[in-house]
Write a protein that holds these residues in place. Structure first.
Motif, PDB file in Angstrom:
ATOM      1  N   SER A  42      24.985 -15.482 184.254  1.00  0.00           N
ATOM      2  CA  SER A  42      25.668 -14.465 183.441  1.00  0.00           C
ATOM      3  C   SER A  42      27.076 -14.911 183.058  1.00  0.00           C
ATOM      4  CB  SER A  42      25.693 -13.125 184.167  1.00  0.00           C
ATOM      5  OG  SER A  42      26.412 -13.217 185.366  1.00  0.00           O
ATOM      6  N   SER A  43      27.763 -15.614 183.934  1.00  0.00           N
ATOM      7  CA  SER A  43      29.099 -16.122 183.606  1.00  0.00           C
ATOM      8  C   SER A  43      29.045 -17.143 182.471  1.00  0.00           C
ATOM      9  CB  SER A  43      29.744 -16.770 184.826  1.00  0.00           C
ATOM     10  OG  SER A  43      29.911 -15.842 185.843  1.00  0.00           O
ATOM     11  N   ILE A  44      28.080 -18.032 182.525  1.00  0.00           N
ATOM     12  CA  ILE A  44      27.950 -19.043 181.480  1.00  0.00           C
ATOM     13  C   ILE A  44      27.545 -18.405 180.162  1.00  0.00           C
ATOM     14  CG2 ILE A  44      26.597 -21.041 180.741  1.00  0.00           C
ATOM     15  CD1 ILE A  44      26.549 -21.832 183.736  1.00  0.00           C
ATOM     16  N   LEU A  45      26.618 -17.447 180.209  1.00  0.00           N
ATOM     17  CA  LEU A  45      26.197 -16.763 178.993  1.00  0.00           C
ATOM     18  C   LEU A  45      27.362 -15.995 178.367  1.00  0.00           C
ATOM     19  CD1 LEU A  45      23.814 -16.176 177.148  1.00  0.00           C
ATOM     20  CD2 LEU A  45      23.310 -14.195 178.579  1.00  0.00           C
ATOM     21  N   ALA A  46      28.140 -15.312 179.191  1.00  0.00           N
ATOM     22  CA  ALA A  46      29.301 -14.582 178.677  1.00  0.00           C
ATOM     23  C   ALA A  46      30.327 -15.528 178.060  1.00  0.00           C
ATOM     24  CB  ALA A  46      29.945 -13.770 179.795  1.00  0.00           C
ATOM     25  N   SER A  47      30.562 -16.673 178.688  1.00  0.00           N
ATOM     26  CA  SER A  47      31.529 -17.609 178.127  1.00  0.00           C
ATOM     27  C   SER A  47      31.044 -18.192 176.795  1.00  0.00           C
ATOM     28  CB  SER A  47      31.858 -18.718 179.119  1.00  0.00           C
ATOM     29  OG  SER A  47      30.727 -19.524 179.355  1.00  0.00           O
ATOM     30  N   LEU A  48      29.732 -18.436 176.682  1.00  0.00           N
ATOM     31  CA  LEU A  48      29.202 -18.924 175.408  1.00  0.00           C
ATOM     32  C   LEU A  48      29.359 -17.884 174.301  1.00  0.00           C
ATOM     33  CD1 LEU A  48      25.922 -20.730 176.515  1.00  0.00           C
ATOM     34  CD2 LEU A  48      27.911 -21.765 175.443  1.00  0.00           C
ATOM     35  N   VAL A  49      29.046 -16.645 174.618  1.00  0.00           N
ATOM     36  CA  VAL A  49      29.173 -15.580 173.617  1.00  0.00           C
ATOM     37  C   VAL A  49      30.629 -15.408 173.205  1.00  0.00           C
ATOM     38  CG1 VAL A  49      28.964 -13.085 173.276  1.00  0.00           C
ATOM     39  CG2 VAL A  49      27.075 -14.357 174.274  1.00  0.00           C
ATOM     40  N   PHE A  51      32.996 -17.575 173.353  1.00  0.00           N
ATOM     41  CA  PHE A  51      33.478 -18.752 172.642  1.00  0.00           C
ATOM     42  C   PHE A  51      33.155 -18.642 171.155  1.00  0.00           C
ATOM     43  CE2 PHE A  51      32.660 -23.065 171.005  1.00  0.00           C
ATOM     44  CZ  PHE A  51      33.925 -23.600 171.153  1.00  0.00           C
ATOM     45  N   LEU A  52      32.017 -18.041 170.840  1.00  0.00           N
ATOM     46  CA  LEU A  52      31.576 -17.955 169.454  1.00  0.00           C
ATOM     47  C   LEU A  52      32.038 -16.681 168.754  1.00  0.00           C
ATOM     48  CD1 LEU A  52      27.941 -19.237 169.941  1.00  0.00           C
ATOM     49  CD2 LEU A  52      29.868 -20.497 168.992  1.00  0.00           C
ATOM     50  N   TRP A  53      32.330 -15.633 169.515  1.00  0.00           N
ATOM     51  CA  TRP A  53      32.661 -14.348 168.912  1.00  0.00           C
ATOM     52  C   TRP A  53      33.831 -13.712 169.640  1.00  0.00           C
ATOM     53  CZ3 TRP A  53      31.445  -9.408 171.297  1.00  0.00           C
ATOM     54  CH2 TRP A  53      31.752  -8.315 170.487  1.00  0.00           C
ATOM     55  N   THR A  54      34.832 -13.267 168.889  1.00  0.00           N
ATOM     56  CA  THR A  54      35.967 -12.560 169.461  1.00  0.00           C
ATOM     57  C   THR A  54      35.691 -11.067 169.368  1.00  0.00           C
ATOM     58  OG1 THR A  54      37.440 -14.305 168.708  1.00  0.00           O
ATOM     59  CG2 THR A  54      38.456 -12.222 169.337  1.00  0.00           C
ATOM     60  N   TRP A  61      31.172 -16.770 160.027  1.00  0.00           N
ATOM     61  CA  TRP A  61      30.035 -17.694 160.024  1.00  0.00           C
ATOM     62  C   TRP A  61      30.417 -19.087 159.557  1.00  0.00           C
ATOM     63  CZ3 TRP A  61      26.225 -16.753 162.997  1.00  0.00           C
ATOM     64  CH2 TRP A  61      25.888 -15.430 163.295  1.00  0.00           C
ATOM     65  N   HIS A  62      31.552 -19.233 158.865  1.00  0.00           N
ATOM     66  CA  HIS A  62      32.007 -20.576 158.491  1.00  0.00           C
ATOM     67  C   HIS A  62      32.461 -21.345 159.712  1.00  0.00           C
ATOM     68  CE1 HIS A  62      32.244 -18.578 154.552  1.00  0.00           C
ATOM     69  NE2 HIS A  62      31.894 -19.775 154.111  1.00  0.00           N
ATOM     70  N   TYR A  63      32.905 -20.643 160.748  1.00  0.00           N
ATOM     71  CA  TYR A  63      33.304 -21.280 162.004  1.00  0.00           C
ATOM     72  C   TYR A  63      32.127 -21.313 162.981  1.00  0.00           C
ATOM     73  CZ  TYR A  63      35.451 -21.767 166.597  1.00  0.00           C
ATOM     74  OH  TYR A  63      35.748 -22.167 167.872  1.00  0.00           O
ATOM     75  N   THR A  64      31.418 -20.203 163.118  1.00  0.00           N
ATOM     76  CA  THR A  64      30.371 -20.074 164.118  1.00  0.00           C
ATOM     77  C   THR A  64      29.117 -20.852 163.752  1.00  0.00           C
ATOM     78  OG1 THR A  64      31.224 -17.888 164.643  1.00  0.00           O
ATOM     79  CG2 THR A  64      29.028 -18.396 165.443  1.00  0.00           C
TER      80      THR A  64
END
Length: 68
Positions: A42-49, A51-54, A61-64
């Motif tokens: 869950s920590s890794i999944l939260a960090s991935l999300v 990282f891609l979305w504030t 979408w030009h960045y993500t």
């Protein structure tokens, strides 16, 4: 991204091949292993999300897009 699969693999290895001696021990038995895997995944999944979305902002979408 690979870590999302690595931590649940601990549970699978313990189930498929329980007699093999491992170089590590997870305290708490099955409950401790499940807790450690759920916490790490869950920590890794939260960090991935995050990282891609504030939160509070729309997705750029030009960045993500290229990151995905």
């Amino acid at each position: 991204m690979h870590y999302l699969l690595m931590f649940p693999a601990v549970l699978r290895l313990r189930r498929v091949d329980p007699d093999t001696r491992r170089p590590f021990r997870i305290p708490g038995g099955k409950t401790g292993a499940w807790a450690a895997v759920l916490l790490a995944t869950s920590s890794i999944l939260a960090s991935l999300v995050l990282f891609l979305w504030t939160p509070g902002e729309s997705v750029d979408w030009h960045y993500t897009g290229p990151l995905l």
